[in-house]
Design a protein around this motif. Structure first.
Motif, PDB file in Angstrom:
ATOM      1  N   ILE A 182      -5.222  -3.864  -2.367  1.00  0.00           N
ATOM      2  CA  ILE A 182      -5.334  -5.292  -2.068  1.00  0.00           C
ATOM      3  C   ILE A 182      -4.317  -6.061  -2.907  1.00  0.00           C
ATOM      4  O   ILE A 182      -3.712  -7.034  -2.438  1.00  0.00           O
ATOM      5  CB  ILE A 182      -6.773  -5.790  -2.323  1.00  0.00           C
ATOM      6  CG1 ILE A 182      -7.730  -5.157  -1.301  1.00  0.00           C
ATOM      7  CG2 ILE A 182      -6.850  -7.308  -2.223  1.00  0.00           C
ATOM      8  CD1 ILE A 182      -9.192  -5.446  -1.538  1.00  0.00           C
ATOM      9  N   SER A 183      -4.092  -5.614  -4.126  1.00  0.00           N
ATOM     10  CA  SER A 183      -3.056  -6.231  -4.954  1.00  0.00           C
ATOM     11  C   SER A 183      -1.674  -6.036  -4.338  1.00  0.00           C
ATOM     12  O   SER A 183      -0.836  -6.940  -4.368  1.00  0.00           O
ATOM     13  CB  SER A 183      -3.078  -5.642  -6.375  1.00  0.00           C
ATOM     14  OG  SER A 183      -4.284  -5.962  -7.031  1.00  0.00           O
ATOM     15  N   TYR A 184      -1.425  -4.837  -3.769  1.00  0.00           N
ATOM     16  CA  TYR A 184      -0.140  -4.609  -3.107  1.00  0.00           C
ATOM     17  C   TYR A 184       0.083  -5.604  -1.978  1.00  0.00           C
ATOM     18  O   TYR A 184       1.212  -6.044  -1.729  1.00  0.00           O
ATOM     19  CB  TYR A 184      -0.068  -3.184  -2.537  1.00  0.00           C
ATOM     20  CG  TYR A 184      -0.045  -2.082  -3.556  1.00  0.00           C
ATOM     21  CD1 TYR A 184       0.429  -2.303  -4.844  1.00  0.00           C
ATOM     22  CD2 TYR A 184      -0.485  -0.794  -3.243  1.00  0.00           C
ATOM     23  CE1 TYR A 184       0.447  -1.283  -5.787  1.00  0.00           C
ATOM     24  CE2 TYR A 184      -0.472   0.228  -4.175  1.00  0.00           C
ATOM     25  CZ  TYR A 184       0.000  -0.020  -5.444  1.00  0.00           C
ATOM     26  OH  TYR A 184       0.018   0.988  -6.373  1.00  0.00           O
ATOM     27  N   MET A 185      -1.010  -5.969  -1.277  1.00  0.00           N
ATOM     28  CA  MET A 185      -0.890  -6.959  -0.209  1.00  0.00           C
ATOM     29  C   MET A 185      -0.291  -8.260  -0.740  1.00  0.00           C
ATOM     30  O   MET A 185       0.612  -8.853  -0.147  1.00  0.00           O
ATOM     31  CB  MET A 185      -2.264  -7.260   0.397  1.00  0.00           C
ATOM     32  CG  MET A 185      -2.883  -6.137   1.206  1.00  0.00           C
ATOM     33  SD  MET A 185      -4.564  -6.548   1.768  1.00  0.00           S
ATOM     34  CE  MET A 185      -4.261  -7.978   2.798  1.00  0.00           C
ATOM     35  N   PHE A 186      -0.812  -8.691  -1.877  1.00  0.00           N
ATOM     36  CA  PHE A 186      -0.383  -9.979  -2.403  1.00  0.00           C
ATOM     37  C   PHE A 186       0.902  -9.860  -3.230  1.00  0.00           C
ATOM     38  O   PHE A 186       1.606 -10.848  -3.408  1.00  0.00           O
ATOM     39  CB  PHE A 186      -1.529 -10.618  -3.188  1.00  0.00           C
ATOM     40  CG  PHE A 186      -2.650 -11.048  -2.278  1.00  0.00           C
ATOM     41  CD1 PHE A 186      -2.623 -12.298  -1.692  1.00  0.00           C
ATOM     42  CD2 PHE A 186      -3.689 -10.191  -1.982  1.00  0.00           C
ATOM     43  CE1 PHE A 186      -3.629 -12.696  -0.830  1.00  0.00           C
ATOM     44  CE2 PHE A 186      -4.708 -10.572  -1.114  1.00  0.00           C
ATOM     45  CZ  PHE A 186      -4.674 -11.830  -0.534  1.00  0.00           C
ATOM     46  N   LEU A 187       1.190  -8.646  -3.704  1.00  0.00           N
ATOM     47  CA  LEU A 187       2.518  -8.427  -4.283  1.00  0.00           C
ATOM     48  C   LEU A 187       3.592  -8.607  -3.216  1.00  0.00           C
ATOM     49  O   LEU A 187       4.677  -9.126  -3.492  1.00  0.00           O
ATOM     50  CB  LEU A 187       2.614  -7.020  -4.882  1.00  0.00           C
ATOM     51  CG  LEU A 187       2.121  -6.858  -6.321  1.00  0.00           C
ATOM     52  CD1 LEU A 187       2.113  -5.384  -6.714  1.00  0.00           C
ATOM     53  CD2 LEU A 187       2.975  -7.660  -7.292  1.00  0.00           C
ATOM     54  N   ALA A 188       3.267  -8.182  -1.983  1.00  0.00           N
ATOM     55  CA  ALA A 188       4.206  -8.402  -0.881  1.00  0.00           C
ATOM     56  C   ALA A 188       4.450  -9.895  -0.684  1.00  0.00           C
ATOM     57  O   ALA A 188       5.573 -10.327  -0.396  1.00  0.00           O
ATOM     58  CB  ALA A 188       3.666  -7.777   0.407  1.00  0.00           C
TER      59      ALA A 188
END
Length: 502
Positions: A182-188
């Motif tokens: 989920i963090s990767y989603m917002f890192l994007a």
């Protein structure tokens, strides 16, 4: 005096159906509060996880990167001539920024119905194509009414992305892994802010080419990219735990089944109204909805107005676009810090409380510093509202079990996500510029409330875990044994072996 219980055996006793500990209260406290031991992967599971990552992550990150640029292009377009070409005022621009979420909200109910009844890859692919066409048509807007209508339509289609990807992450990954993905989603999103600013700077230099304004080029270019991405998604996005794109062997499919036992996903996708009633009785449900609304008040305003705030500090249009690049870098750093701390300490809500303090510092700097480049620090720290939202959604993914209940919690928080992102920009009125004192104090109050809510959620989860350890019996042992063979659809309340992650 603390009750002592002599430890007779480390093994479960089937004769008296009790689990005995050295000290009952100490063990309860340990179970409820101590971080869980790090999960040890077998070499075979590591290989399975790599296969899932290679097939799933690149396309999902590309979708999220493009979506965020599409959604926030209005921010950079404001300093590329959009306001002048469409003859809209500062306050109308605030409405344009927020009205996107009316469409986003309106499509939540049909989306939640469809996402369980159609193949996600085909559904998202078609939506991406339609959304790309809608985005490109924004370049034709000439007034407030047309621009507002197109923003609503764009929100309508973009509403599909987050719920689908949240469900896919919950389907593919173990509970302790989900915070990272989920963090990767917002890192994007953060990377899109940084690189999107760099790309926008290049597009801004196309202004006047063939008699077309730079902001129109931005909408045409990204619209075409979104359509292309939709075609790729239609054919190549994995949307089942044993998708053909993972290329799993029969032995690896068994490992996938074991992983699904951990993440609590069920093969039963029938709607269960009793799970909704159970959720409505849970105070944590209302906390998650409130957290989603409050942190996105500031998110909505920063993503829409950051370029104009930077411009009002005294920078030129092109400089304002470039100075959004460190804004994205700041977001990436804050998101990375939050999930690394979560991994290190096996905590969600204490990390959330810390991020609310960073976010609070950002909006106070924006409101209290009269002018000058120091206000940039406020914009960059204010990005901490994104980790707050990530940790709210991770709480739901980790601590809610039961298919209908998890979908209900996720869709409900998305409703409040929309409301927060709509209300946030509308309170940034022109008569408050350039400090926007009223809005910033409102966001500060919202951060303080978020701090309290995270504290309550953690206390509640720890209390529930204590009660579960206290009530450990033969029934729960039986539940654990049976659940090894069946992926069931019990909720976190019904499954007494389920341990919450505070």
């Amino acid at each position: 005096m603390t009750e002592k219980i002599e430890k007779k055996s480390d093994e479960f006793s089937s004769k008296d159906c009790k689990i005995e500990y050295i000290e009952k209260n100490d063990v309860e406290s340990l179970k409820a509060n101590a971080p869980t031991a790090p999960f040890v992967y077998s070499n075979e599971e590591k290989k399975v996880k790599r296969k899932i990552d290679r097939s799933f992550l690149p396309l999902v990150i590309a979708i999220l990167f493009t979506q965020f640029i599409d959604k926030t292009s209005i921010n950079t377009a404001a300093v590329m001539g959009l306001l002048e070409d469409t003859h809209i005022t500062h306050d109308q621009f605030g409405i344009i920024g927020g009205i996107f979420y009316f469409g986003y909200l309106a499509f939540q109910i049909p989306n939640n119905y469809l996402v369980h009844r159609v193949q996600i890859s085909k559904y998202m692919g078609l939506i991406l194509v339609v959304w790309g066409v809608s985005f490109g048509c924004t370049s034709l807007a000439t007034n407030f009414g047309v621009l507002a209508a197109l923003r609503v339509i764009l929100g309508f289609w973009e509403a599909v992305t987050y719920p689908c990807i949240f469900l896919l992450i919950a389907m593919f990954y173990r509970r302790h892994e989900q915070v990272f993905y989920i963090s990767y989603m917002f890192l994007a999103n953060a990377v899109a802010t940084a690189f999107g600013g760099l790309i926008a700077f290049g597009i801004a230099n196309m202004d006047g080419l063939n008699g077309i304004s730079a902001w129109k080029y931005a909408y045409l270019i990204w619209g075409a990219i979104t359509v292309s991405l939709g075609i790729l998604t239609f054919f190549f996005l994995p949307d089942q735990p044993k998708s053909k794109w993972f290329r799993l062997t029969p032995e690896e499919e068994k490992i996938v089944d074991q992983r699904r036992l951990d993440n609590g996903t069920s093969t039963n996708t029938d709607f269960n109204i009793n799970q909704i009633y159970e959720g409505l009785k849970d105070p944590r449900y209302y906390c998650f909805c409130a957290l989603s609304f409050l942190c996105n008040l500031q998110n909505g305003s920063i993503t829409v107005f950051s370029s104009q705030i930077i411009q009002e500090i005294g920078f030129t249009n092109l400089q304002a676009i470039l100075l959004n690049i460190p804004n994205g870098a700041s977001g990436a750093i804050l998101i990375s810090i939050s999930f690394l701390l979560s991994k290190r300490f096996q905590e969600l809500n204490f990390i959330g409380m810390g991020m609310t303090l960073v976010s609070l510092a950002g909006v106070l700097i924006l409101g209290l510093v009269p002018s000058g480049a120091a206000k940039l620090i406020g914009i960059y720290l204010a990005y901490a509202c994104t980790p707050i939202y990530i940790l709210t959604q991770t709480n739901i993914s980790n601590n809610v079990k039961g298919n209908s209940k998890k979908v209900f919690y996720t869709s409900s928080q998305l409703v409040f996500y929309c409301l927060g992102n709509f209300v946030g920009p509308t309170i940034m009125t022109s008569n408050q510029a350039p400090r926007y004192m009223g809005a910033m104090l409102g966001y500060a109050a919202a951060n303080i409330i978020c701090f309290v809510l995270f504290g309550y959620v953690r206390w509640s989860l720890v209390r529930s875990n204590r009660n579960r350890v206290h009530n450990t019996s033969c029934d729960t042992a039986g539940q654990s044994e049976n659940s090894k063979d069946v992926v069931d659809d019990r909720t976190d309340v019904e499954d007494l072996t389920f341990i919450y992650r505070p």
